[in-house]
Design an enzyme around this catalytic site. Structure first.
Site, PDB file in Angstrom:
ATOM      1  N   GLU A   1      46.545  65.503  64.969  1.00  0.00           N
ATOM      2  CA  GLU A   1      46.636  66.217  63.688  1.00  0.00           C
ATOM      3  C   GLU A   1      45.345  66.152  62.877  1.00  0.00           C
ATOM      4  OE1 GLU A   1      49.453  66.448  59.720  1.00  0.00           O
ATOM      5  OE2 GLU A   1      49.557  64.696  61.000  1.00  0.00           O
ATOM      6  N   ASP A   2      44.714  64.965  62.827  1.00  0.00           N
ATOM      7  CA  ASP A   2      43.593  64.757  61.894  1.00  0.00           C
ATOM      8  C   ASP A   2      42.199  64.940  62.491  1.00  0.00           C
ATOM      9  OD1 ASP A   2      45.485  64.240  60.037  1.00  0.00           O
ATOM     10  OD2 ASP A   2      45.204  62.074  59.967  1.00  0.00           O
TER      11      ASP A   2
END
Length: 697
Positions: A76-77
């Protein structure tokens, strides 16, 4: 300070060197991926995955879960794709990371519908691999521990979401330690003043409590030694949220709650649990009705322990829990303890969780909407269990307040759909009877039976509610198709046509125009009142004569089920002259011909002529207004008269007039007008009857 080295030392106690090295490699990979990223607190981002892995290490989770914990924010990051993780680690680890990433994207502060759909995604993720939610719970726990850097509104939002969603899931999975921590941290974030006041109050009484706890502990330990038994005794502290909830729900003062002292005795075998229990009951007098054996009958989340309440020294009440070391670990870590213990008892716990997750999937598939799904799941997330037995001795766990119908659906969907009666402890009982723990329940089924819509008024489990609605929806669909075909055939026959005489091309053209897939869909639309049969007939037949349509009345047999209903304004019964009102989505509503609710009866868009079938049978409701002199035992007299006439009272209300007379309005079930006249005849025999009138609106 937590480091990868200190964590690796702890992990080496229960994991192999190869597995520990894999976790180290995941840590360094994540550290590199998150390079330059910092948390709100200013710390390096890698401190968060490391802390999540540490929480899972306390639970003795497997190496794949710990690797996923290290990598859970990478997809996600950092933009690193799932495929890269498959290549570097394994497909199992990458699937876990992907599952946790998808859960992280779920936001519960959105509107109700969106929140419900997000919750469905969570259920699907749990069904694929239960470890996904365990890693997510550890992630949420660390985020709650570091919540103070957020703004107050965001703190409250996250805390509310944790209290409503994540803490109940932790409880359902038997993860008591995680649940308690999440609840206390949420309580502190949502109500800082209340949490602080309870904290100060606990501190104020802790000195005195410490002395009392020490005295009781010494007495219990001495008793265990004296009886040649083995066990470790500890005093249990109540957590702040538990104190607050008891004060609020049970309307008790702080002192009343803190007056109870709780102890836990951990022993080395199940046999020892019962021997220690006997010693405790010899040491202090037990409180009647307060003993619970969760070893023989575990809770729905797999929790096992013996619970007993005793009158201690000077009459001070104490609570004692007795369990084995494995049970204690299970109570703390629940489903997560599966990776610590591989014993047969834990396989039972595993199967319980699998059964719950399977039920979640079934609810999700059968629910009419995502909101209905969440409504049903929330019932199952807050269980207060009742334990009942099947005739063969199988234990069934149900939500408190469950009825025989809930039990039937818990056994099997088909059993629920076809149940007609039940026996509780060998005695016939109503299906709506609330079950009590220890009862043996037997369901009587009939292959031709169907779920009753009235069941929705008393059932409590999500499984039963979803399956009943699903069955009724299918039943209504079948009945709508049958009624729609009948209505369309009637319109066509009035013009000398039959459905089989219409060209398939013409039918296809009409279906395309109405955007319907097949002829059955068209019948269903007509049966539900969404389309008017003679308009459809006009489209199907060129030169359709409207004046000849609707001349022949449609026959009512009383077996139409959900697509024909009887108006509550005039209560039509067999032999009454009747007319049908087409109601969108409901089908036909039957009225008495001269009912005041009916407007223009010549409007064939809305009204169709009806007649009762000659051989109609069944029970029909009718409303009576009985004016009589006020007297004692009034309702009993009326009920007795109705009963003698072989009818039943469905509803009854009394309206006093002037102290001397009153009007009783009652809804009675009868077979037809002849039966109604017999009921009225019996009512007229009651002394003091002034007038009896039937409600026709």
């Amino acid at each position: 300070m937590l480091t990868i080295d200190s964590l690796a030392d702890r992990l080496s106690e229960y994991l192999t060197p190869v597995q520990v090295n894999g976790i180290r490699r995941a840590y360094y990979y994540a550290d590199q991926a998150h390079d330059g990223q910092r948390r709100r607190s200013g710390e390096k981002y890698i401190t968060h995955p490391l802390a999540v892995a540490s929480i899972l290490a306390d639970m003795h989770m497997d190496h794949q879960s710990l690797m996923a914990a290290m990598l859970h924010d990478v997809i996600e990051d950092t933009g690193i794709p799932k495929e890269a993780l498959v290549e570097q680690f394994s497909e199992a680890v990458a699937d876990l990371v992907d599952g946790v990433s998808k859960l992280t994207q779920i936001s519960f502060d959105s509107k109700e519908q969106a929140q419900a759909e997000n919750f469905q995604k969570m259920a699907m993720a749990m069904a694929r691999d239960i470890r996904v939610i365990i890693v997510k719970l550890a992630d949420r726990l660390h985020n709650m521990r570091t919540l103070e850097v957020m703004s107050p509104p965001k703190r409250r939002r996250i805390a509310k979401e944790t209290l409503e969603i994540y803490a109940p899931i932790a409880n359902r999975l038997g993860m008591r330690d995680v649940q308690v921590s999440l609840e206390d941290l949420s309580f502190k974030a949502m109500h800082p003043m209340r949490s602080s006041l309870i904290g100060k109050a606990v501190q104020k009484v802790s000195g005195h409590r410490r002395e009392v706890v020490a005295k009781f502990q010494s007495a219990i330990e001495a008793c265990i030694v004296r009886e040649n038994l083995q066990g470790t005794v500890t005093g249990r502290e109540k957590h702040f949220y538990s104190i607050y909830k008891k004060m609020k729900d049970k309307k008790k003062s702080f002192n009343e709650i803190m007056d109870i002292y709780a102890f836990r005795i951990v022993v080395d075998s199940v046999d020892m649990c019962y021997r220690v229990l006997g010693a405790m009951h010899n040491l202090f007098k037990p409180v009647p009705g307060r003993f619970k054996d969760y070893i023989a009958i575990p809770k729905a989340n797999g929790y096992q322990s013996l619970h007993t309440s005793l009158f201690g020294m000077n009459g001070i009440p104490i609570e004692v829990q007795i369990r084995t070391k494995e049970m204690d670990e299970m109570a703390s870590y629940g489903i997560a303890a599966h990776w610590l213990y591989k014993s047969g008892s834990d396989e039972v716990n595993q199967s319980r969780v699998k059964r719950w997750v399977k039920n979640l999937l079934e609810l999700q598939q059968r629910a009419g909407s995502s909101l209905e799904f969440v409504e049903n799941v929330k019932t199952d997330l807050f269980p207060d269990e009742v334990y009942v037995f099947t005739p063969k001795g199988r234990i069934m766990e149900l939500v408190k307040g469950s009825t025989a119908v809930d039990f039937a659906y818990a056994v099997h969907t088909d059993v629920g759909n076809t149940c007609i009666a039940c026996r509780i402890d060998r005695h016939l009982a109503p299906l709506s009877q609330i079950l009590e723990s220890g009862s043996t329940v037997e369901i009587v089924c009939s292959p031709n039976a169907r779920p009753n819509p009235a069941w929705l008024n008393f059932i409590v489990t999500g499984r039963a509610r979803t399956n009943i609605r699903h069955a009724l929806k299918q039943q209504k669909q079948k009945e709508s198709i049958k009624l729609g075909e009948s209505l369309l055939s009637k319109e066509l026959s009035a013009n000398g046509f039959g459905l089989d005489q219409i060209e398939p091309e013409r039918i296809d053209a009409v279906l395309k125009e109405y955007k319907l897939a097949c002829l059955e869909d068209l019948f269903e639309e007509i049966g539900l009142g969404n389309r008017v049969s003679y308009f459809v007939a006009q489209h199907l037949v060129k030169g359709f004569d409207k004046t000849t349509a609707n001349k022949k009345p449609l026959e009512i047999t009383g077996t139409e089920g959900l697509v024909i209903s009887y108006a509550k304004c005039c209560y039509p019964i067999p032999r009454d002259p009747i007319i049908g009102h087409l109601s969108i989505g409901k089908g036909i509503v039957v009225h008495i011909e001269n009912c005041k609710s009916i407007a223009d009866k010549t409007d064939t868009d809305k009204y169709i002529p009806l007649q009762w079938a000659i051989n109609i049978s069944g029970e029909f409701e009718v409303q009576l207004h009985v004016e009589l002199e006020q007297q004692r035992g009034l309702i009993a007299l009326l009920a007795d008269a109705v009963n003698v006439a072989d009818a039943n009272i469905e509803k009854i209300s009394v309206d006093e007039r002037d102290g001397k007379t009153c009007v009783v309005t009652m809804v009675v079930t009868v077979h037809n007008r002849v039966h109604l006249s017999q009921v009225i005849k019996k009512l007229r025999l009651i002394n003091g009857i002034i007038k009896i009138a039937r409600s026709r609106h």
